[in-house]
Structures are given as C-alpha cells and as structure tokens.
Design an enzyme around this catalytic site. Sequence first.
Site, mmCIF file in Angstrom:
data_model
loop_
_atom_site.group_PDB
_atom_site.id
_atom_site.type_symbol
_atom_site.label_atom_id
_atom_site.label_comp_id
_atom_site.label_asym_id
_atom_site.label_seq_id
_atom_site.Cartn_x
_atom_site.Cartn_y
_atom_site.Cartn_z
ATOM 1 N N SER A 40 -30.542 -29.064 50.004
ATOM 2 C CA SER A 40 -29.402 -29.516 50.944
ATOM 3 C C SER A 40 -27.885 -29.202 50.829
ATOM 4 C CB SER A 40 -29.582 -31.528 51.302
ATOM 5 O OG SER A 40 -31.167 -31.948 51.206
ATOM 6 N N GLU A 90 0.599 -1.125 -0.506
ATOM 7 C CA GLU A 90 -0.086 0.110 0.165
ATOM 8 C C GLU A 90 0.897 1.833 0.194
ATOM 9 O OE1 GLU A 90 -3.339 1.055 -0.447
ATOM 10 O OE2 GLU A 90 -4.010 -0.713 0.039
#
Length: 804
Positions: free
Chosen positions: A367, A108
């Site tokens: 429990s 680029e």
Amino acid sequence: MKTINPKGIRVGTVMIKQGLTTTIRWCKHQRIVVFLALALFMSLAVLFTLDSLYPLNLPEKNNLFARVVVDENDRPLRSFADKNGIWRYPIKLHQVSPLYIDALINYEDRWFWHHPGINPFSLLRATMQNVASNKIVSGGSTLSMQVARILHPHKRSLWGKTKQVLRTLQLEWQLDKKQILQLYLNTAPFGGTIEGVQAASFTYLNKSAKELTHAEAALLAVLPQAPTRYRPDLHALAAQKARNKVLQRLADFDVWPQEIVDDAMLEQVFSFNFRPKQLAPLLARRLLNHSNGQSVVKSTIDSDLQLALQDSLTSYMTRLPKQSSAAILVVDNKNSAVKAYIGTADFANAERHGYVDMVQAIRSPGSTLKPFIYGLALDEGLIHSHSLLADVPRSWGDYRPSNFNGAFNGPVSAAEALKRSLNMPAVDLLERYGVNRFVAQLENAGLTLSIPGGKPNLAIILGGAGTSLEQLVESYSAFANQGKVSQLRFLQKELTQDKQTRNLLSSESAWVVQELLAGIERPGSIDTFASSLQQGKMAWKTGTSYGFRDSWAIGVTKEYTLGVWLGRPDGTAMPGHYGSISAGPLLFNVADRLNLSAQQITKPDKVTKETICWPLGTRKSDTRASDCQEDHQAWIIDDTVPPTWHTSDVDAWQSGLFTFWTNPANQLRVAMDCATVPKKVNHVAVWPKVLEPWIKVKQRRFTLIPMLDPKCASPDIASSATLKITGIEEGSIYRKSGDKGKIPSVWLKSIGGLGTHNWYINGKHSYQIKPNQGKEHLLSTIGKQQIIVQDQQGNSDMVTLFVE
C-alpha cells in the site's frame, strides 16, 4: 724602387705565427667544448633512453593502491585489497598529521629536504658501523632511497645497492621532495599486508593519520624499520620501547619539548585487532563498480549513523524468522544525500541471503503507493482532505478487492481512508484519476513500476506492481520538498552539482498528504532505550504485499526521508508479519537514532482549513443547518471545495439534495403532478445509497423521506428498491454443537433490490445469487463475521454476527 725592411718582415712573420698558434689553440678548445657538449648530449640521451626503458614503478601508473570507499568524513566503510592482497589507502601530504612528518623526518632522514637523494655522510657512517660490528646495524638509506627500494625491491648486495642508488637518482630527477615524501607515506611497510601510514593508522589505531597524537606519530614513524618486530598488535612492549627511542631523539633535537615527550612516553602502546571495515558493504561494492578506477571513493554516508543502525538491526533480526532479511535507507532532504544504506540484515550470511541488496531489489510495494494517488487526486480537484469516500463492496469488472482486515467501514473521509490504508477508496480514486495517467506521472518523477504483463491496471495501487526501497524513499522525499523529487546522491562529488528536480505533486497537496500521514499514531517502540518520544513528528506509511512477502514502512520529516523493508529475499511468505507490526517499529527505531529537531514542514499559503458538512460535502457556511448532519475540519487548496459525489457513478452513489413533494395534511410524499391533493416542495440531504447500512438510522433515507401517500402513489417516485437481509439477526452468536458437532451455517437470503445480489463475507466477494433465491454458508471462521448484500444499483444491507 722601395727597399724592404727585414725587421718588418720578421715582425709580420711573428705576428702570423702567433695568430696561427692562437687559431690552433682556439680550434682545440672548440673541439673540447664540442666533445664535452656531445658527451653531455649522449649522456642525457642515454639517461632518457634508460629512463624510458626502465621507468619508475609509480603506484599511480600501476594501480598499486587498495581501493577504499569512505564516508563523508573520509573514514573507511569498506576496503578492497589490491591484486596482491595489500592494503594501501592513498593519502595526500597535507592530510597527514604534522606530528608524524616531524617524527619521520627527524628520526629517519634529518637532511631529507637538502640532499640530492643520497647522503654520503650517512652512507659512510653506516659502512663504518657495519664494518666495526661485523654485521649490518645501520642502513644509511635516506627516505628517497627507501622509496626507491619499495618501488624496485632488490637483494642486499653491492649490485643491489648500486641499482638502489641509480633508482634514487632517477626518483629525485623526476619528482620533487614533497612528491617523494608522499610516495613514502603511501607505500612504507607497516607489517603484514599493511602498507602506507593511512592504512596503518586505521588498522592499529582506528583513526585517520590526520588525527595522530605525539606518541602515535612516533610509533608509526619507527614501525617501518622493523614492521614485524615492532607490530603493536603482536609485540606491544617492543613497539613501545622503539617508540620511546624516537620520542627521546625528538626531544634531544629540540623538535618537541621534553615535557610533551615525557607525557607521550606515559601512553601505553595498544592496538586494535585488525578487521577490514564492513560498513555499508553492498553500497561500497556498488559505488566501486561505478568509480572509474578511483582508489578512494568518497560517499555521503555517515558512518556513525550507519554503525548504529546496523547494530540496531542485528538486534531486531533476532525476533524475526530464519532466512529473513531487511533493508534500511536514510536520505537527507536538503541535498538528497544518502546518509545510511543497509542492503541486508547480515552481510555474507547465506541463510539470510546476505549478498542480495534489498535496497535495489524489485518487490511488491503493498500500500505504499497510496499517498501518491491521494496527492494527485488533491491536485486534480477530485477531493479535499475530508471528502466523503465509501469503503463498501465494489467491483471493477472482474476485479473485486477487499480490505486487509476483511471488513468494510462505510463512510470514511479521505484522511481516514489514507491513514487506515483502506483499499476500496484508493482503488476508487485511482479509477477516477486514471490508471495510465497515474503510472505515467510516477514514471516522470523517477518511480518506474514493474507491471506484470506490462499493462497498468487498478491492482497496482494495492501492490500489483514492483518497485524498490530506493525508488520509494526517493519519491517520498517529495512530501518534504514541496512536491519535487530529485535523484538520490551517493557520492560527495555529486553534492557540488546542481540539484535536478522533477515535479510529482504540487507543494500544497504534498503538504496536505504528509500532514495526514503525520497523524498516524506511532507504534510501540521495539526496545526501552528508544522508547522516548521524538520531538519532531514524522509522516509515515506502511505496506504489506500479497501473501505477507514484503513489509514496508516509509517515513518523512522536515530533515530526512527514511524507509525500511522486511521479508525474505527469495520471495517466500512470512505469515503474521506485516507493515504496521514488523516494519513500523523498526522505522521509528531508525528515526530515534536521527535526533530529529522540532521543526515542521512549512504549510503553503494556499492551504487553508474549512468546516465541511456531510453528506453534501459543502462548506458549513453555505449549508442549511438541517442538511449538515456531520461537520469536519478539512484542508482545502486554493479555496476550492470539490464535490462529494461520484459524477461517473451516479446510480450507485445517488447522494446530494433530494427533492420531493408532500401532502401538508398528512406529511406523506406525493408525486409532483398529483392533482388530487395540495403539494409542498421539500429538500433533504441524503447519503449515498451504498452507505445506507453503515450510517445512523436517523440519517437513512427511509427516516428522512416520508412514505408514499396512497392517494397519490406513483412508481416514478420510488426513492429506491429497498434491499433487506432476512433470516439473520444482527449480533447473533453461533456455536458448534460439541467438539464433534457440525459447523454452524446460515442461509443467505434477501428481499427487495434490483437485479443480481452480490454477497460479501468479511470483505471477500463470496456468492452471486439471483433475486428470491438463497445460499447456505458455513460459518467455519471463528470470530466476528460481516455479511453484506448489494444489488446492481448500489442498494445494500449488512448484518454482523459472531462465531464461537
């Protein structure tokens, strides 16, 4: 009189003129310098003013990033798009593969590190190409210019290009090259709503931008040139052609060797179908709501484990009723980091209430609180691991609990009572320890109970309160961490902070309780794949709330504490589903995914094993052989053996060494003050009165204690008022007389005993009958029936019959 020399006058005049000329020239130069300085100052002022009036639209300032919650390895768990629906995952320059930086810069903008933001040669080249082709074939934009356009979009026009150049100069003025490049990495378009290399990498390649190969780096480098045309999920061939162009250019520029490029070109372009991550979606939302606006929230979750458990749970839920859900929580004991968090069985499924987080929901724990009362009772010196407890009918005021299976078991050790989750011994221990004290101790350690009415009562030990899976797992971690509890950690940053702990149990009682729970047999595996036994043993406990509304299972190993919940979020019942058959198998399925080691929790030095004798509860070494009717291997703490009997309930308990006198002539019992016969003192170990119906005949009082001698009888020496059920034979079978026959019944009658008689049918208090009276009871329940009668002093009797 001195004569003036005309020549000297001329010379002086010339010198004055020259000085004046020099002065004038100097003043002109000064004005120019001042003018130039003023012009520069004005220009800078204008630039600063323009920069202030038209600031750069930087993402950090305007929260343009999507927000993402990531796992411990920075892999996304769940993403949240920005206000415009754009997906951007913020990333730092050093977090991106150098291969991608090579491909991007060399394809680029090769002069990126050197130009001031604008490359005039590139612009000139692009202009000439566009004029020659009579169309736009090249843009000539640098990476800096592309960033400027991303931040400030414009139309393709001369004025638009001018603004782009000005913004580029502004960008280069304010930021350095690395900052500009990082902006590109985070904002470049990659097709659709995907922006930034990290979002693109996860979307199309299912990996972080840090892990890119040569071929993948080249693909992502070219994609922003034509985000729609080169999208690999839509146009794979076009994307591959463009990628190969980038690869060849990098070879031509000697950036990458030709052989590496040739290998990279052989890779076919393939893309995953993009779907936003939904791992731990409820946790992600929870963390995001407390993230103070962070773009990336780094959690402690292990996404591989999270995904495996979600898949496993999805399969398991096919076996459960509709509208049911589940929750799973896994915590690393070393640092209290949460490694897996599943708050619902099916996120966003309205039928399963998929938006309700059941990890945090307050539910009845059943429990699951019982291990804490046993641990605290150990610390208090009330029991050791094999203290003799009584699983018999009892009432505490108007509170008459029963066991889950509807029967009583008589004499049980503390270990057996805990492992079998018997209710009566647990309630008994809670009363002896103190219910207010118990609740306060849990709260001090971080487990706050939601109690109906706000007043603690004995029912909380059986689920008569509310808590969450999160609090239970956090508290159970004490059994692996020497009795200490620390707050769960959900974020990576929390792991760098000191671990704050709170005391719940001693290290000794914590070890004993987990050792007992580790002795519970593992349930059958829920699939053949996970059927192999794990190396490390796990202490675990189940729980079921009243009406089958909640099923729980919590497990503890040296490395992890884990918990599961099953039920319906709306609170309706799931009949037939309870902890041991529904939650237990799922818990072990989770444990199998953890690859547990064989390491065990270290036993504290103050915990030792001792042989204990029943019914006295004393050391075998301190007990006569005739008084040691049963012996048990018990874990004791600090070399202390607590007493067996209830000092606060002596009338009903009445155990220990019973002293009596006998007539040597006939071995019958006599009163101590009997003067008519010679006397011999005797001692015998007797079991608690309340346990008489459950112990062997040879251990019962009427066998161990002789009958009264008629020659010296006294009402003061009666050992007990014998209580006996009459009219029902042990083991009787009752049947209905034909399909339309009447339901069989029995008459509940008893003789002996003192005071009112309480009758229990299958563990449930059913009748209260006065002495010498009876009550007809219909045998409407098929199967085994346990019938118990008990008087006000603890005398009791029991028969078992069968209904067909």
